[in-house]
Scaffold this motif. Structure first.
Motif, short mmCIF file in Angstrom:
data_model
loop_
_atom_site.label_atom_id
_atom_site.label_comp_id
_atom_site.label_asym_id
_atom_site.label_seq_id
_atom_site.Cartn_x
_atom_site.Cartn_y
_atom_site.Cartn_z
N LEU A 1 0.83 -1.21 0.00
CA LEU A 1 0.00 0.00 0.00
C LEU A 1 0.87 1.25 0.00
O LEU A 1 0.44 2.31 -0.49
N GLY A 2 2.07 1.15 0.54
CA GLY A 2 2.97 2.28 0.52
C GLY A 2 3.61 2.51 -0.83
O GLY A 2 4.21 3.56 -1.09
N SER A 3 3.48 1.51 -1.73
CA SER A 3 4.07 1.62 -3.06
C SER A 3 3.07 2.04 -4.12
O SER A 3 3.43 2.18 -5.30
N ALA A 4 1.80 2.22 -3.74
CA ALA A 4 0.77 2.59 -4.71
C ALA A 4 -0.33 3.37 -3.99
O ALA A 4 -0.50 3.28 -2.78
N THR A 5 -1.10 4.11 -4.76
CA THR A 5 -2.22 4.87 -4.19
C THR A 5 -3.48 4.00 -4.20
O THR A 5 -3.58 3.04 -4.98
N PRO A 6 -4.45 4.33 -3.35
CA PRO A 6 -5.72 3.58 -3.37
C PRO A 6 -6.39 3.58 -4.74
O PRO A 6 -6.98 2.59 -5.14
N ALA A 7 -6.27 4.69 -5.46
CA ALA A 7 -6.87 4.79 -6.79
C ALA A 7 -6.24 3.78 -7.74
O ALA A 7 -6.92 3.19 -8.60
N GLN A 8 -4.93 3.58 -7.61
CA GLN A 8 -4.24 2.63 -8.48
C GLN A 8 -4.62 1.18 -8.14
O GLN A 8 -4.67 0.32 -9.02
N LEU A 9 -4.85 0.92 -6.86
CA LEU A 9 -5.19 -0.43 -6.42
C LEU A 9 -6.66 -0.77 -6.66
O LEU A 9 -7.02 -1.95 -6.73
N ALA A 10 -7.50 0.23 -6.79
CA ALA A 10 -8.94 0.01 -6.94
C ALA A 10 -9.23 -0.76 -8.22
O ALA A 10 -8.71 -0.45 -9.29
#
Length: 381
Positions: free
Chosen positions: A231-240
């Motif tokens: 999660l520290g390597s990506a934003t929530p928007a990218q993971l969604a």
């Protein structure tokens, strides 16, 4: 602590740690790190309590009694049928998840269709199982140790790429939280090891509780570390909306080829060791349930029954990694929550369970049952 207890702790931890953790960033990403960890803490507590109920049942019926025998002894033939059916469903869902995960990684590495990757992986695995499983058991233990080493290497390398700002992001919603619960609970699926642990350690209640708590805490600590790094390597928007392992690897690698390779090695080993572990159990269950012999023709038929159904599902839904893990969580809720709750309440109403009782009394059992309902309902939101 005795070497036997340490060995039992490794059994509990090793049964839980696997490919399921690869799905955690995908379902928790939108919630944010803190909310995700709190949800995981609740699922960890639920997994421990359900494990305590299984210890209670095991100690009442006798050391070494498997889950199939437990349900038959306490709930009769109907309970046994539900339990066996749920175990089949759980195993097949997990195999679908592992096949789609491997298909995506193979697709990304060889630039082929993910469905071809899944099919190739399934066919090679079926051939290995047809040849024999004895060597596979030993090899899987070695692969598991290598997987743990690869996990440490991945964690170390990812540590230099995290952004604390990303960890503070996230927009928790009730729906997002509910959708995460089945995958979170699946990640603590050590319950199949409880009868073996009781048989291995004996009926020392204090040792069994200690083993359960420590053995389940080790995966929890690994998951928190993995979530912090991913999660520290990506934003929530990218993971969604992310649905498969290969996309997650590409995202958290941040364009670094060498980092992508290291994380890929960890992911592949996690998928393979989990896949072989579940497949071995399902292979034996199919052979036992349908009374199949061990000659070549029968082994070929058993291999087909194990691998063809999940292969068909993975080909039809090549991006169904998270959906399969979620359905596995529903099956695990039946096996590890519903049935143990009913068995424990029935035993206590009959004046049994005198050796050991899970803490919390009937309110804790009923609360666990409600959580089980929520986990199953989350699949249909």
């Amino acid at each position: 602590m005795s070497s036997k207890n340490i060995g039992a702790i490794s059994i509990v931890a090793g049964t839980a740690i696997g490919a399921g953790m690869l799905g955690l960033p995908m379902v928790i990403g939108s919630l944010g790190f803190v909310t995700g960890c709190l949800a995981m803490l609740v699922m960890w507590a639920l997994a421990i309590f359900s494990g305590l109920m299984l210890i209670e049942i095991n100690l009442e019926l006798g050391s070494g009694v498997n889950f199939n025998h437990m349900t038959r002894e306490i709930l009769g033939r109907p309970g046994q049928i539900i339990a066996t059916g749920s175990v089949f469903f759980l195993a097949y869902c997990l195999l679908v998840a592992y096949m789609t995960g491997m298909g995506g990684i193979i697709s990304n590495a060889l630039t082929i269709d993910a469905r071809i990757g899944s099919a190739a992986f399934a066919i090679i695995s079926a051939i290995i199982f047809f040849i024999g499983t004895n060597a596979l058991v030993s090899a899987n233990k070695i692969l598991f140790v290598i997987m743990l080493s690869a996990m440490v290497a991945s964690f170390t390398c990812l540590g230099g790429h995290i952004s604390l700002q990303n960890l503070n992001m996230g927009t928790p919603t009730p729906k997002g939280l509910l959708l995460a619960l089945p995958v979170l609970f699946t990640s603590f699926g050590f319950h199949a090891s409880i009868p073996s642990v009781v048989s291995f350690v004996g009926e020392n209640k204090k040792s069994l509780v200690t083993i359960l708590v420590i053995g389940s805490s080790i995966p929890g600590l690994c998951y928190v570390t993995w979530l912090m790094l991913s999660l520290g390597s990506a934003t929530p928007a990218q993971l969604a909306g992310m649905a498969n392992v290969d996309a997650l690897i590409s995202l958290i690698s941040n364009g670094s080829t060498w980092l992508g390779r290291i994380v890929s090695v960890f992911a592949v080993l996690a998928l393979i060791t989990s896949f072989f572990g579940v497949s071995l159990g399902l292979f034996d269950l199919v052979a036992e349930t349908f009374k199949r012999s061990n000659d070549n023709v029968s082994r070929a038929g058993t291999s087909a029954l194990v691998f063809l159904p999940p292969l068909a599902a993975s080909v039809l839904a090549p991006h169904g990694f998270i959906a399969a893990l979620s359905h596995a969580g529903a099956a695990l809720a039946v096996i590890a929550i519903f049935l143990p709750c009913i068995m424990v309440l029935k035993m206590r109403s009959e004046g049994k369970s005198q050796q050991f009782r899970a803490i919390g009394g009937s309110p804790a059992v009923i609360t666990s049952f409600v959580f089980g309902l929520v986990i199953i309902a989350a699949n249909y939101l």
